[in-house]
Write an enzyme that holds these catalytic residues in place. Structure first.
Site, PDB file in Angstrom:
ATOM      1  N   ARG A 246       0.841  -1.207   0.000  1.00 15.31           N
ATOM      2  CA  ARG A 246       0.000   0.000   0.000  1.00 15.31           C
ATOM      3  C   ARG A 246       0.876   1.257   0.000  1.00 15.31           C
ATOM      4  O   ARG A 246       2.106   1.170   0.025  1.00 15.31           O
ATOM      5  CB  ARG A 246      -0.914   0.011   1.221  1.00 15.31           C
TER       6      ARG A 246
ATOM      7  N   TYR B 159      11.766   7.079  15.112  1.00 18.26           N
ATOM      8  CA  TYR B 159      11.609   7.182  13.658  1.00 18.26           C
ATOM      9  C   TYR B 159      12.714   8.053  13.042  1.00 18.26           C
ATOM     10  O   TYR B 159      13.341   7.687  12.042  1.00 18.26           O
ATOM     11  CB  TYR B 159      10.229   7.778  13.375  1.00 18.26           C
TER      12      TYR B 159
HETATM   13  P1  NAD Z   1       2.430   2.786   4.907  1.00  9.46           P
HETATM   14  O1  NAD Z   1       2.280   2.497   6.361  1.00  9.46           O
HETATM   15  O2  NAD Z   1       1.212   3.152   4.135  1.00  9.46           O
HETATM   16  O3  NAD Z   1       3.110   1.535   4.187  1.00  9.46           O
HETATM   17  C1  NAD Z   1       4.212   0.863   4.729  1.00  9.46           C
HETATM   18  C2  NAD Z   1       4.184  -0.581   4.256  1.00  9.46           C
HETATM   19  O4  NAD Z   1       5.312  -1.242   4.863  1.00  9.46           O
HETATM   20  C3  NAD Z   1       2.918  -1.328   4.707  1.00  9.46           C
HETATM   21  O5  NAD Z   1       2.334  -2.002   3.620  1.00  9.46           O
HETATM   22  C4  NAD Z   1       3.440  -2.288   5.777  1.00  9.46           C
HETATM   23  O6  NAD Z   1       2.698  -3.502   5.865  1.00  9.46           O
HETATM   24  C5  NAD Z   1       4.877  -2.518   5.302  1.00  9.46           C
HETATM   25  N1  NAD Z   1       5.704  -3.044   6.392  1.00  9.46           N
HETATM   26  C6  NAD Z   1       5.734  -2.602   7.672  1.00  9.46           C
HETATM   27  N2  NAD Z   1       6.539  -3.392   8.402  1.00  9.46           N
HETATM   28  C7  NAD Z   1       7.024  -4.349   7.558  1.00  9.46           C
HETATM   29  C8  NAD Z   1       7.882  -5.457   7.741  1.00  9.46           C
HETATM   30  N3  NAD Z   1       8.380  -5.750   8.948  1.00  9.46           N
HETATM   31  N4  NAD Z   1       8.151  -6.246   6.685  1.00  9.46           N
HETATM   32  C9  NAD Z   1       7.626  -5.963   5.467  1.00  9.46           C
HETATM   33  N5  NAD Z   1       6.798  -4.922   5.236  1.00  9.46           N
HETATM   34  C10 NAD Z   1       6.509  -4.122   6.278  1.00  9.46           C
HETATM   35  O7  NAD Z   1       3.555   3.922   4.798  1.00  9.46           O
HETATM   36  P2  NAD Z   1       3.846   5.001   3.637  1.00  9.46           P
HETATM   37  O8  NAD Z   1       3.264   6.304   4.058  1.00  9.46           O
HETATM   38  O9  NAD Z   1       3.499   4.467   2.310  1.00  9.46           O
HETATM   39  O10 NAD Z   1       5.435   5.142   3.791  1.00  9.46           O
HETATM   40  C11 NAD Z   1       6.357   4.389   3.023  1.00  9.46           C
HETATM   41  C12 NAD Z   1       7.758   4.843   3.389  1.00  9.46           C
HETATM   42  O11 NAD Z   1       7.881   6.238   3.176  1.00  9.46           O
HETATM   43  C13 NAD Z   1       8.107   4.602   4.856  1.00  9.46           C
HETATM   44  O12 NAD Z   1       9.463   4.217   4.965  1.00  9.46           O
HETATM   45  C14 NAD Z   1       7.882   5.960   5.482  1.00  9.46           C
HETATM   46  O13 NAD Z   1       8.642   6.136   6.640  1.00  9.46           O
HETATM   47  C15 NAD Z   1       8.340   6.865   4.356  1.00  9.46           C
HETATM   48  N6  NAD Z   1       7.817   8.237   4.413  1.00  9.46           N
HETATM   49  C16 NAD Z   1       6.489   8.497   4.298  1.00  9.46           C
HETATM   50  C17 NAD Z   1       6.029   9.822   4.339  1.00  9.46           C
HETATM   51  C18 NAD Z   1       4.567  10.180   4.187  1.00  9.46           C
HETATM   52  O14 NAD Z   1       4.232  11.366   4.162  1.00  9.46           O
HETATM   53  N7  NAD Z   1       3.654   9.222   4.058  1.00  9.46           N
HETATM   54  C19 NAD Z   1       6.946  10.853   4.523  1.00  9.46           C
HETATM   55  C20 NAD Z   1       8.298  10.550   4.655  1.00  9.46           C
HETATM   56  C21 NAD Z   1       8.716   9.232   4.581  1.00  9.46           C
END
Ligand code: NAD
Length: 446
Positions: A216, A352
């Site tokens: 996702r 984080y």
């Molecule tokens: P999200 O929570 O929607 O998706 C993260 C996915 O990682 C999920 O599908 C989850 O099941 C999977 N995951 C978690 N633990 C896991 C594990 N142990 N093994 C395998 N899969 C695992 O998050 P997102 O918003 O899509 O973020 C994705 C990345 O971008 C992350 O690293 C997040 O820190 C980074 N990020 C996001 C934002 C934002 O604004 N959304 C900003 C900066 C950085």
């Protein structure tokens, strides 16, 4: 309608009558789209000006050498030979009318010399001046236009900057603004880009890519985007996300691998899976990440460890196992998803932030180590991205996050994905050990 109701409102008739400032709708990439939707001004006397002009023409665009009556979609100024304040003044003379003529979602791309390679104090000052100049152009640009700087090593040839010039001129870089990216001599043996009707498309043709956290959010967008550009995607996520993971694998024509990346045997299982199915890996995208927020004063070991384990320890272990295997060869790329919080710090996110800053340290340390093998390692640092996570924020926090950047809106998951697509190309070997923010030039941590 988008998640951003205020942006939608600001583009309507009532808002116009009320004088509400318009939040631009950014031009984003769609297959078949031309590189630019108007002429490009290409100027400067550095060694790349000719090849950039040729690139624009090859993409079907028009190159002009001065601003006329109409708008320009891009302004590229090659200042790689700039060493004196007179050179800087000449750059101003070109840029001043050019930024006035910039079209909505236009692009300013400067190419400059590396301050660390400058032959004297004035030359180093001039090289560094471009850094401040481009960040200022990005802040002053209107209507979704962006400005970025490629700092190019003296030894780098036009082929080294080609993929970066294409990315920054195209709509793929919609939310990458005010960035300074270093380009050196490409690591490994540069591969010929595939012969295609339009060179901007299918830049990842046939490459095997692993995307963690692909069920996702941003990870799913990365899988979609890499597959669109021709990659064979292995989508990895935890078993609990199995159903959505299969949906992503099916729509991308890829493969699903249910794997908790923190499991003891996760690196070995990934290596075994790739060895059996593909015999190689061309692009590893460390995207999976979690948050467990608490002030440090209330942060217990469980909360700390769970975040550090997913966001950093798993990346270190998996990267090491893949580098120890024969899977990552010449031209392989590793891209890790960090965060703007990893640069700026963030209240309530000590675990984080430590993990995301740690990723930056990992990338910088690994880059020179793997370069002799033809492998690059880079990080992307997203700012405010419109995801399920940001949609549940309190309204005031969300509105603040969205507007505190030069484009006055949040980015989309695809913006992070497009940036990874650029770094993941075999042709991007000149970019190594870099942290590229995908944040619309957020003021946080800038
Ligand atoms: P999200 O929570 O929607 O998706 C993260 C996915 O990682 C999920 O599908 C989850 O099941 C999977 N995951 C978690 N633990 C896991 C594990 N142990 N093994 C395998 N899969 C695992 O998050 P997102 O918003 O899509 O973020 C994705 C990345 O971008 C992350 O690293 C997040 O820190 C980074 N990020 C996001 C934002 C934002 O604004 N959304 C900003 C900066 C950085």
């Amino acid at each position: 309608m988008s998640n951003d109701r205020f942006r939608d409102f600001s583009n309507g008739g009532i808002a116009k009558r009320l004088g509400v400032p318009r939040i631009p709708v950014l031009r984003r990439y769609a297959p078949g789209q031309p590189l630019l939707d108007g002429p490009a001004l290409v100027a400067g006397s550095g060694r790349f000006a000719k090849s950039v002009a040729a690139l624009v023409t090859e993409e079907g665009g028009t190159v002009v050498d001065e601003v006329g009556e109409g708008r320009v979609a891009a302004v590229v100024v090659d200042l790689t030979d700039a060493t004196t304040l007179d050179d800087l003044a000449a750059a101003r003379a070109v840029l001043q009318p050019a930024v006035r003529a910039l079209a909505p979602s236009g692009r300013v791309l400067l190419l400059g010399p590396s301050p660390s390679e400058a032959s004297g104090v004035e030359a180093a000052a001039v090289a560094q001046a471009l850094d401040g100049l481009v960040r200022t152009i990005a802040k002053e640009a209107r209507a979704g236009a962006t400005a970025n700087l490629l700092v190019v090593d003296a030894e780098a040839t036009p082929a080294a900057v080609d993929s970066s010039v294409r990315f920054f001129l195209s709509a793929r870089s919609a939310y990458v603004d005010g960035q300074v990216v270093h380009v050196g001599v490409p690591v490994g043996s540069p591969q010929d880009p595939p012969a295609l009707d339009s060179p901007t498309e299918k830049r990842l043709d046939g490459r095997v890519a692993v995307v963690t956290g692909a069920a996702r959010g941003i990870g799913a967008a990365i899988a979609d985007t890499l597959a669109r550009d021709g990659a064979r995607v292995v989508a990895v996520d935890i078993p609990a996300a199995g159903e959505s993971l299969v949906a992503v694998a099916n729509r991308t024509g890829g493969t699903a691998l249910q794997l908790d990346i923190t499991a003891e045997d996760a690196p070995a299982r990934l290596v075994a899976f790739l060895t059996e199915r593909f015999g190689r890996l061309d692009l590893l995208v460390h995207n999976a990440g979690i948050t467990r927020d608490k002030l440090l004063a209330n942060m217990d070991a469980e909360r700390w460890d769970s975040v550090l384990n997913v966001n950093l320890r798993a990346q270190l272990r998996i990267t090491e196992a893949l580098l120890d295997s024969a899977l990552l060869g010449d031209g392989a790329r590793i891209v890790s998803v960090s965060s703007q919080s990893g640069i700026a710090g963030n209240r309530g996110q000590a675990n984080y932030v430590a993990s995301k800053a740690g990723i930056i340290g990992m990338v910088r340390a690994l880059a020179p180590v793997v370069a002799p093998r033809g492998i690059t390692v880079n990080a992307v640092a997203p700012g405010f991205i419109e995801t399920a996570m940001t949609a549940t924020m309190p309204v005031a926090t969300r509105e603040g996050g969205r507007r505190i950047n030069s484009l006055r809106q949040g980015g989309l998951p695809v913006d992070v994905a497009e940036t990874i697509g650029w770094l993941g190309q075999a042709a991007s070997g000149g970019v190594n050990g870099q942290v590229v923010r995908v944040c619309g030039q957020s003021m946080i941590g800038a």
